[in-house]
Enzyme design. Structure first.
Site, short mmCIF file in Angstrom:
data_model
loop_
_atom_site.label_atom_id
_atom_site.label_comp_id
_atom_site.label_asym_id
_atom_site.label_seq_id
_atom_site.Cartn_x
_atom_site.Cartn_y
_atom_site.Cartn_z
N LYS A 206 0.66 -1.37 -0.10
CA LYS A 206 0.42 0.14 -0.18
C LYS A 206 1.24 1.15 0.12
O LYS A 206 1.92 0.88 0.25
CB LYS A 206 -0.54 0.23 0.79
CG LYS A 206 -1.67 -0.63 1.11
CD LYS A 206 -3.42 -1.13 1.80
CE LYS A 206 -4.67 -1.66 1.31
NZ LYS A 206 -5.03 -1.87 2.27
N ARG A 242 -3.59 -9.56 5.25
CA ARG A 242 -3.71 -10.01 3.77
C ARG A 242 -2.42 -9.74 2.74
O ARG A 242 -2.66 -8.07 3.38
CB ARG A 242 -5.12 -9.04 3.81
CG ARG A 242 -5.83 -8.93 2.37
CD ARG A 242 -6.61 -8.14 2.50
NE ARG A 242 -7.37 -8.50 0.51
CZ ARG A 242 -7.08 -7.74 -0.06
NH1 ARG A 242 -5.83 -7.42 -0.52
NH2 ARG A 242 -7.56 -7.91 -1.64
N1 HH2 Z 1 -7.32 -3.88 0.82
C1 HH2 Z 1 -7.70 -3.83 -0.83
C2 HH2 Z 1 -8.83 -4.84 -0.88
N2 HH2 Z 1 -10.06 -5.21 0.14
N3 HH2 Z 1 -10.31 -5.60 2.48
C3 HH2 Z 1 -9.77 -6.17 3.42
N4 HH2 Z 1 -10.38 -6.02 4.70
N5 HH2 Z 1 -8.99 -5.02 4.03
C4 HH2 Z 1 -7.88 -4.63 3.04
O1 HH2 Z 1 -6.94 -3.92 3.50
C5 HH2 Z 1 -7.84 -4.60 1.82
C6 HH2 Z 1 -9.30 -5.19 1.40
C7 HH2 Z 1 -6.40 -3.49 -1.39
O2 HH2 Z 1 -5.66 -3.97 -1.96
P1 HH2 Z 1 -6.21 -5.00 -3.27
O3 HH2 Z 1 -7.19 -5.84 -3.46
O4 HH2 Z 1 -4.23 -4.89 -3.64
O5 HH2 Z 1 -6.37 -3.51 -4.80
P2 HH2 Z 1 -7.50 -3.18 -4.84
O6 HH2 Z 1 -8.38 -3.11 -4.59
O7 HH2 Z 1 -6.95 -1.91 -6.38
O8 HH2 Z 1 -8.32 -4.25 -6.18
#
Ligand code: HH2
Length: 263
Positions: A206, A242
Protein backbone atom coordinates in the site's frame (compact mmCIF):
# COMPACT_ATOMS: atom_id res chain seq x y z
CA UNK A 1 -4.63 -14.55 3.19
CA UNK A 2 -3.42 -14.27 -0.40
CA UNK A 3 -4.90 -11.63 -2.71
CA UNK A 4 -6.46 -12.72 -6.01
CA UNK A 5 -7.63 -9.64 -7.91
CA UNK A 6 -9.77 -10.48 -10.94
CA UNK A 7 -9.85 -6.84 -12.05
CA UNK A 8 -8.40 -4.69 -14.83
CA UNK A 9 -7.51 -1.83 -12.47
CA UNK A 10 -6.29 -3.01 -9.03
CA UNK A 11 -3.48 -0.83 -7.78
CA UNK A 12 -0.72 -3.42 -7.63
CA UNK A 13 -1.65 -6.11 -10.12
CA UNK A 14 -4.59 -4.81 -12.19
CA UNK A 15 -5.16 -6.76 -15.39
CA UNK A 16 -2.67 -9.54 -14.67
CA UNK A 17 -5.25 -12.13 -13.62
CA UNK A 18 -8.42 -11.03 -15.42
CA UNK A 19 -8.76 -14.31 -17.36
CA UNK A 20 -10.33 -16.96 -15.09
CA UNK A 21 -7.71 -19.57 -15.92
CA UNK A 22 -4.85 -17.20 -15.05
CA UNK A 23 -6.56 -16.16 -11.83
CA UNK A 24 -7.03 -19.81 -10.92
CA UNK A 25 -3.37 -20.63 -11.61
CA UNK A 26 -2.29 -17.64 -9.57
CA UNK A 27 -4.61 -18.66 -6.69
CA UNK A 28 -3.31 -22.23 -6.64
CA UNK A 29 0.25 -20.93 -6.62
CA UNK A 30 -0.54 -18.79 -3.59
CA UNK A 31 -1.81 -21.91 -1.81
CA UNK A 32 1.45 -23.71 -2.65
CA UNK A 33 3.26 -20.65 -1.31
CA UNK A 34 1.50 -21.09 2.04
CA UNK A 35 -1.77 -19.15 1.91
CA UNK A 36 -4.52 -20.56 4.16
CA UNK A 37 -7.17 -18.25 2.71
CA UNK A 38 -7.55 -16.74 -0.77
CA UNK A 39 -9.32 -13.39 -1.08
CA UNK A 40 -10.96 -13.20 -4.50
CA UNK A 41 -12.16 -9.78 -5.66
CA UNK A 42 -13.81 -8.51 -8.86
CA UNK A 43 -13.98 -4.79 -8.06
CA UNK A 44 -10.98 -2.61 -7.31
CA UNK A 45 -11.22 -0.52 -4.15
CA UNK A 46 -8.13 1.56 -4.90
CA UNK A 47 -8.38 5.34 -4.60
CA UNK A 48 -10.21 6.68 -7.66
CA UNK A 49 -11.51 3.30 -8.83
CA UNK A 50 -14.78 3.30 -10.77
CA UNK A 51 -17.62 1.19 -9.32
CA UNK A 52 -18.58 -2.03 -11.14
CA UNK A 53 -22.07 -3.57 -11.46
CA UNK A 54 -22.92 -6.70 -9.48
CA UNK A 55 -23.36 -8.68 -12.71
CA UNK A 56 -19.92 -7.67 -13.98
CA UNK A 57 -18.35 -8.49 -10.62
CA UNK A 58 -19.96 -11.93 -10.57
CA UNK A 59 -18.95 -12.61 -14.17
CA UNK A 60 -15.35 -12.02 -13.07
CA UNK A 61 -15.24 -13.88 -9.75
CA UNK A 62 -17.81 -16.71 -10.23
CA UNK A 63 -15.74 -18.84 -12.65
CA UNK A 64 -12.59 -18.25 -10.58
CA UNK A 65 -14.25 -19.37 -7.34
CA UNK A 66 -15.60 -22.50 -9.02
CA UNK A 67 -12.25 -23.33 -10.63
CA UNK A 68 -10.24 -22.76 -7.43
CA UNK A 69 -12.81 -24.64 -5.35
CA UNK A 70 -12.39 -27.63 -7.69
CA UNK A 71 -8.60 -27.54 -7.31
CA UNK A 72 -8.03 -26.70 -3.64
CA UNK A 73 -9.37 -27.05 -0.10
CA UNK A 74 -8.17 -23.57 0.84
CA UNK A 75 -10.62 -21.23 2.51
CA UNK A 76 -12.00 -18.86 -0.13
CA UNK A 77 -13.01 -15.31 0.69
CA UNK A 78 -15.13 -13.10 -1.57
CA UNK A 79 -14.01 -9.47 -1.47
CA UNK A 80 -17.20 -7.56 -2.28
CA UNK A 81 -19.44 -4.82 -0.91
CA UNK A 82 -22.54 -6.25 -2.60
CA UNK A 83 -24.72 -8.73 -0.70
CA UNK A 84 -25.99 -10.31 -3.94
CA UNK A 85 -22.41 -10.99 -5.05
CA UNK A 86 -21.54 -12.40 -1.61
CA UNK A 87 -24.56 -14.70 -1.68
CA UNK A 88 -23.79 -15.99 -5.19
CA UNK A 89 -20.09 -16.38 -4.36
CA UNK A 90 -20.88 -18.50 -1.30
CA UNK A 91 -23.25 -20.60 -3.43
CA UNK A 92 -20.34 -21.09 -5.87
CA UNK A 93 -18.02 -22.26 -3.07
CA UNK A 94 -16.71 -19.24 -1.14
CA UNK A 95 -16.40 -19.57 2.66
CA UNK A 96 -15.89 -16.01 3.91
CA UNK A 97 -17.38 -12.57 3.04
CA UNK A 98 -14.77 -9.80 3.13
CA UNK A 99 -16.70 -6.50 3.06
CA UNK A 100 -14.69 -3.26 2.95
CA UNK A 101 -17.96 -1.39 3.60
CA UNK A 102 -18.54 -3.32 6.87
CA UNK A 103 -22.08 -4.28 5.75
CA UNK A 104 -23.07 -0.64 5.04
CA UNK A 105 -23.16 -0.68 1.24
CA UNK A 106 -26.78 -1.84 1.06
CA UNK A 107 -29.49 -1.74 3.73
CA UNK A 108 -29.99 -5.52 3.70
CA UNK A 109 -26.26 -6.35 3.96
CA UNK A 110 -26.38 -7.34 7.68
CA UNK A 111 -29.49 -9.52 7.15
CA UNK A 112 -27.91 -11.22 4.13
CA UNK A 113 -24.70 -11.84 6.10
CA UNK A 114 -26.72 -13.46 8.87
CA UNK A 115 -28.68 -15.55 6.34
CA UNK A 116 -25.52 -16.73 4.56
CA UNK A 117 -23.96 -17.52 7.94
CA UNK A 118 -20.38 -17.35 6.62
CA UNK A 119 -17.62 -15.56 8.55
CA UNK A 120 -17.51 -11.84 7.70
CA UNK A 121 -14.67 -9.29 7.73
CA UNK A 122 -15.88 -5.82 8.77
CA UNK A 123 -13.47 -3.13 7.55
CA UNK A 124 -13.33 0.58 8.36
CA UNK A 125 -13.27 3.04 5.46
CA UNK A 126 -13.73 6.82 5.60
CA UNK A 127 -15.67 7.98 2.52
CA UNK A 128 -15.85 5.92 -0.68
CA UNK A 129 -13.03 4.47 -2.80
CA UNK A 130 -13.35 7.17 -5.48
CA UNK A 131 -12.70 9.99 -3.05
CA UNK A 132 -11.36 8.53 0.21
CA UNK A 133 -7.75 9.70 -0.07
CA UNK A 134 -8.72 13.30 -0.90
CA UNK A 135 -8.28 14.79 2.56
CA UNK A 136 -8.88 12.22 5.30
CA UNK A 137 -9.47 13.80 8.73
CA UNK A 138 -10.23 12.51 12.21
CA UNK A 139 -10.36 14.06 15.66
CA UNK A 140 -8.95 10.91 17.31
CA UNK A 141 -8.47 8.23 14.66
CA UNK A 142 -8.17 5.31 17.10
CA UNK A 143 -11.26 6.36 19.03
CA UNK A 144 -13.33 6.94 15.87
CA UNK A 145 -12.30 3.75 14.07
CA UNK A 146 -12.79 1.78 17.31
CA UNK A 147 -16.29 3.20 17.81
CA UNK A 148 -17.15 2.47 14.17
CA UNK A 149 -15.94 -1.14 14.27
CA UNK A 150 -17.66 -1.75 17.59
CA UNK A 151 -20.95 -0.39 16.18
CA UNK A 152 -20.63 -2.53 13.04
CA UNK A 153 -19.98 -5.68 15.10
CA UNK A 154 -23.10 -4.86 17.13
CA UNK A 155 -25.16 -4.24 13.95
CA UNK A 156 -24.08 -7.58 12.49
CA UNK A 157 -24.80 -9.39 15.75
CA UNK A 158 -28.20 -7.68 16.04
CA UNK A 159 -29.06 -8.93 12.54
CA UNK A 160 -28.30 -12.47 13.69
CA UNK A 161 -24.68 -13.10 12.67
CA UNK A 162 -22.81 -15.05 15.36
CA UNK A 163 -20.08 -12.89 16.92
CA UNK A 164 -17.67 -15.82 16.62
CA UNK A 165 -17.89 -15.37 12.83
CA UNK A 166 -16.77 -11.74 12.79
CA UNK A 167 -13.30 -10.30 12.14
CA UNK A 168 -12.53 -6.58 12.34
CA UNK A 169 -10.13 -4.64 10.10
CA UNK A 170 -8.88 -1.04 10.62
CA UNK A 171 -8.70 -0.58 6.81
CA UNK A 172 -5.12 0.50 6.17
CA UNK A 173 -5.14 3.14 3.40
CA UNK A 174 -8.92 3.51 3.22
CA UNK A 175 -9.35 7.23 3.91
CA UNK A 176 -6.19 7.53 6.02
CA UNK A 177 -2.92 9.42 6.06
CA UNK A 178 0.37 7.79 7.00
CA UNK A 179 -0.06 8.99 10.59
CA UNK A 180 -3.58 7.53 10.76
CA UNK A 181 -2.39 4.16 9.44
CA UNK A 182 0.48 3.99 11.92
CA UNK A 183 -1.72 4.98 14.87
CA UNK A 184 -4.21 2.24 13.98
CA UNK A 185 -1.55 -0.45 13.58
CA UNK A 186 -0.10 0.53 16.97
CA UNK A 187 -3.59 0.38 18.51
CA UNK A 188 -4.54 -3.00 17.04
CA UNK A 189 -4.70 -4.81 20.41
CA UNK A 190 -6.94 -2.07 21.83
CA UNK A 191 -9.23 -2.19 18.78
CA UNK A 192 -9.59 -5.96 19.08
CA UNK A 193 -10.25 -5.70 22.82
CA UNK A 194 -12.89 -2.99 22.33
CA UNK A 195 -14.76 -5.07 19.72
CA UNK A 196 -14.15 -8.43 21.37
CA UNK A 197 -13.05 -9.82 18.00
CA UNK A 198 -9.72 -10.64 16.32
CA UNK A 199 -8.32 -8.43 13.56
CA UNK A 200 -7.35 -8.82 9.92
CA UNK A 201 -4.73 -6.41 8.55
CA UNK A 202 -4.17 -5.60 4.87
CA UNK A 203 -1.12 -3.38 4.47
CA UNK A 204 0.49 -5.21 1.54
CA UNK A 205 2.07 -2.98 -1.15
CA UNK A 206 0.00 0.00 0.00
CA UNK A 207 0.85 3.64 -0.56
CA UNK A 208 1.76 4.43 3.05
CA UNK A 209 4.98 2.48 2.37
CA UNK A 210 5.91 5.05 -0.30
CA UNK A 211 5.17 7.80 2.22
CA UNK A 212 7.95 6.30 4.37
CA UNK A 213 10.33 5.37 1.51
CA UNK A 214 9.89 7.65 -1.47
CA UNK A 215 11.75 5.21 -3.74
CA UNK A 216 8.85 2.76 -3.37
CA UNK A 217 6.71 4.61 -5.92
CA UNK A 218 5.71 1.41 -7.75
CA UNK A 219 3.63 -1.12 -5.81
CA UNK A 220 6.11 -3.86 -6.82
CA UNK A 221 8.87 -1.94 -5.00
CA UNK A 222 7.05 -2.19 -1.66
CA UNK A 223 7.76 -5.79 -0.67
CA UNK A 224 10.24 -4.91 2.09
CA UNK A 225 7.78 -2.48 3.62
CA UNK A 226 4.95 -4.99 3.24
CA UNK A 227 6.96 -7.62 5.12
CA UNK A 228 7.77 -5.17 7.92
CA UNK A 229 4.06 -4.32 8.21
CA UNK A 230 3.03 -7.99 8.19
CA UNK A 231 5.51 -8.86 10.95
CA UNK A 232 4.40 -5.89 13.03
CA UNK A 233 0.72 -6.74 12.53
CA UNK A 234 1.35 -10.33 13.60
CA UNK A 235 3.15 -9.16 16.73
CA UNK A 236 0.21 -6.86 17.41
CA UNK A 237 -2.08 -9.89 17.42
CA UNK A 238 -3.57 -9.78 13.91
CA UNK A 239 -4.98 -13.22 13.17
CA UNK A 240 -5.24 -12.83 9.40
CA UNK A 241 -2.72 -10.93 7.26
CA UNK A 242 -3.87 -10.06 3.73
CA UNK A 243 -0.92 -10.01 1.32
CA UNK A 244 0.09 -10.20 -2.33
CA UNK A 245 3.51 -11.77 -1.69
CA UNK A 246 2.51 -14.93 0.16
CA UNK A 247 5.74 -16.92 -0.10
CA UNK A 248 7.89 -14.08 1.25
CA UNK A 249 5.40 -13.26 4.02
CA UNK A 250 5.06 -16.87 5.19
CA UNK A 251 8.84 -17.16 5.33
CA UNK A 252 9.18 -13.93 7.30
CA UNK A 253 6.46 -14.97 9.76
CA UNK A 254 8.07 -18.38 10.26
CA UNK A 255 11.49 -16.90 10.92
CA UNK A 256 10.00 -14.36 13.32
CA UNK A 257 8.14 -17.14 15.15
CA UNK A 258 11.32 -19.25 15.37
CA UNK A 259 13.23 -16.33 16.92
CA UNK A 260 10.58 -15.56 19.54
CA UNK A 261 11.18 -17.15 22.95
CA UNK A 262 9.13 -20.36 23.27
CA UNK A 263 5.67 -19.55 24.64
N1 HH2 B 1 -7.41 -3.83 0.92
C1 HH2 B 1 -7.73 -3.91 -0.39
C2 HH2 B 1 -8.84 -4.66 -0.80
N2 HH2 B 1 -9.59 -5.34 0.09
N3 HH2 B 1 -10.03 -5.98 2.33
C3 HH2 B 1 -9.74 -5.91 3.63
N4 HH2 B 1 -10.48 -6.57 4.55
N5 HH2 B 1 -8.67 -5.17 4.09
C4 HH2 B 1 -7.86 -4.47 3.24
O1 HH2 B 1 -6.93 -3.80 3.72
C5 HH2 B 1 -8.17 -4.50 1.84
C6 HH2 B 1 -9.28 -5.29 1.41
C7 HH2 B 1 -6.90 -3.19 -1.41
O2 HH2 B 1 -5.91 -4.00 -1.97
P1 HH2 B 1 -5.98 -4.75 -3.40
O3 HH2 B 1 -7.02 -5.81 -3.38
O4 HH2 B 1 -4.65 -5.23 -3.78
O5 HH2 B 1 -6.33 -3.65 -4.45
P2 HH2 B 1 -7.67 -3.26 -5.17
O6 HH2 B 1 -8.68 -2.89 -4.14
O7 HH2 B 1 -7.26 -2.10 -6.04
O8 HH2 B 1 -8.14 -4.44 -5.95
Amino acid sequence: MGVVNVTPDSFSDGGRFLAASRARDHALRLVEDGADILDIGGESTRHGAEPVSGEAELDRVGPVIEAVRAGSDAFLSIDTMKPAVARAAVAAGADVWNDVSALRHEPDSPAVAAAIGAPVVLMHMQGAPRTMQGDPRYGDVVEEVGAFLHARVEAAAAAGLARARILIDPGVGFGKTLAHNLALLRALPALSARCGRPALVGASRKRFIAAIDERARDASDRIGGSLAAALFAARQGARVIRVHDVRETVQALRVQAAMEPAA
